[in-house]
Design a protein around this motif. Structure first.
Motif, mmCIF file in Angstrom:
data_model
loop_
_atom_site.group_PDB
_atom_site.id
_atom_site.type_symbol
_atom_site.label_atom_id
_atom_site.label_comp_id
_atom_site.label_asym_id
_atom_site.label_seq_id
_atom_site.Cartn_x
_atom_site.Cartn_y
_atom_site.Cartn_z
ATOM 1 N N VAL A 171 86.413 80.747 -38.550
ATOM 2 C CA VAL A 171 86.440 81.912 -37.653
ATOM 3 C C VAL A 171 87.806 82.595 -37.660
ATOM 4 C CG1 VAL A 171 84.534 81.181 -36.196
ATOM 5 C CG2 VAL A 171 86.861 80.535 -35.556
ATOM 6 N N SER A 172 88.876 81.814 -37.907
ATOM 7 C CA SER A 172 90.207 82.421 -38.026
ATOM 8 C C SER A 172 90.253 83.354 -39.225
ATOM 9 C CB SER A 172 91.279 81.337 -38.177
ATOM 10 O OG SER A 172 91.322 80.523 -37.034
ATOM 11 N N ALA A 183 95.669 84.334 -36.286
ATOM 12 C CA ALA A 183 94.861 83.788 -35.193
ATOM 13 C C ALA A 183 95.694 82.778 -34.411
ATOM 14 C CB ALA A 183 93.607 83.125 -35.751
ATOM 15 N N THR A 184 95.703 82.911 -33.073
ATOM 16 C CA THR A 184 96.546 82.043 -32.258
ATOM 17 C C THR A 184 95.812 81.325 -31.141
ATOM 18 O OG1 THR A 184 97.140 83.910 -30.839
ATOM 19 C CG2 THR A 184 98.634 83.408 -32.673
ATOM 20 N N ASP A 185 94.665 81.831 -30.703
ATOM 21 C CA ASP A 185 93.895 81.210 -29.616
ATOM 22 C C ASP A 185 92.413 81.353 -29.912
ATOM 23 O OD1 ASP A 185 95.813 80.534 -27.221
ATOM 24 O OD2 ASP A 185 96.451 82.496 -27.930
ATOM 25 N N TRP A 186 91.648 80.341 -29.486
ATOM 26 C CA TRP A 186 90.222 80.331 -29.758
ATOM 27 C C TRP A 186 89.468 79.893 -28.512
ATOM 28 C CZ3 TRP A 186 94.236 78.384 -32.439
ATOM 29 C CH2 TRP A 186 94.459 78.868 -33.731
ATOM 30 N N SER A 187 88.332 80.546 -28.231
ATOM 31 C CA SER A 187 87.472 80.165 -27.106
ATOM 32 C C SER A 187 86.027 80.169 -27.581
ATOM 33 C CB SER A 187 87.595 81.156 -25.947
ATOM 34 O OG SER A 187 88.886 81.134 -25.416
ATOM 35 N N TRP A 234 82.468 82.528 -30.779
ATOM 36 C CA TRP A 234 83.914 82.272 -30.763
ATOM 37 C C TRP A 234 84.612 83.576 -30.405
ATOM 38 C CZ3 TRP A 234 86.323 77.818 -30.773
ATOM 39 C CH2 TRP A 234 85.767 76.709 -31.413
ATOM 40 N N GLU A 235 85.587 83.504 -29.521
ATOM 41 C CA GLU A 235 86.477 84.636 -29.295
ATOM 42 C C GLU A 235 87.834 84.220 -29.844
ATOM 43 O OE1 GLU A 235 86.428 87.577 -25.884
ATOM 44 O OE2 GLU A 235 88.061 86.232 -25.308
#
Length: 197
Positions: free
Chosen positions: A141-142, A154-158, A168-169
């Motif tokens: 996803v990154s 990409a630094t944060d994933w939810s 995924w956000e």
């Protein structure tokens, strides 16, 4: 006479400097220290998406701690310089929060509390339960988010759910600009993009 003394001192100084440069102990520690600095610089300049603990590993750690509950959200974010998975879940009566270190798999239980009356008896469990089958990895996803945005890291994933879709956000940071990209957690389709500069 002064010229001879100055020339003599200069020659002595050059000899001392030359011997320091050829000292293997000096040069090896100098080069290894410079290699360490370079690797530390690289590590701090970029976010490595190859965490030692995968999303599946973090889910497994949560399920071992709370086997009779459902996961309702997963966040992977940095806290005090370390990346941690923050996993929230519910059963019929309680909600839980667990943190898993993304590099060591160290687990800490953060919160356990009773659900509000309207969320008990499986209501919240049914509404918010994530579909965890066949999830795309953090790396996948990154790559999708970074390619979609064009520039940045990409630094944060939810991992969350909306209208029955688990997504995924991914936050992509480029200087002061942050872009949040919502991606279907199974298909990789970009669902939405939000730029915050």
């Amino acid at each position: 006479m002064k010229k001879i003394i100055v020339l003599g001192l200069s020659a002595a100084l050059l000899a001392v400097l030359a011997s320091c440069g050829s000292n293997p102990e000096y040069s090896s520690s100098s080069s290894s220290s410079s290699a360490q600095e370079t690797s530390q610089t690289k590590a701090s300049d970029t976010t490595d998406t190859d965490f030692k603990v995968s999303v599946d590993d973090a889910i497994e750690a949560y399920q071992e701690a709370y086997p009779d509950s459902e996961i309702t959200s997963i966040d992977l974010e940095t806290s005090l310089g370390k990346y941690l998975y923050k996993i929230e879940g519910v059963d019929d009566d309680k909600e839980y929060e667990l943190r898993v270190d993304a590099n060591t798999k160290a687990v800490s239980k953060e919160r356990e509390e009773n659900l509000d009356t309207e969320d008990q008896a499986g209501v919240k469990r049914t509404e918010d339960k994530l579909d965890l089958q066949d999830l795309l990895s953090i790396k996948q996803v990154s790559d999708i988010a970074e390619e979609h945005v064009g520039d940045g890291k990409a630094t944060d994933w939810s991992l969350d759910k909306e209208d029955g879709t688990t997504y995924w956000e991914v936050k992509v940071t480029n200087g002061n600009e942050e872009t949040e990209v919502k991606i279907d957690a199974k298909t990789g389709e970009v669902l939405e993009t939000d730029v915050d500069d």
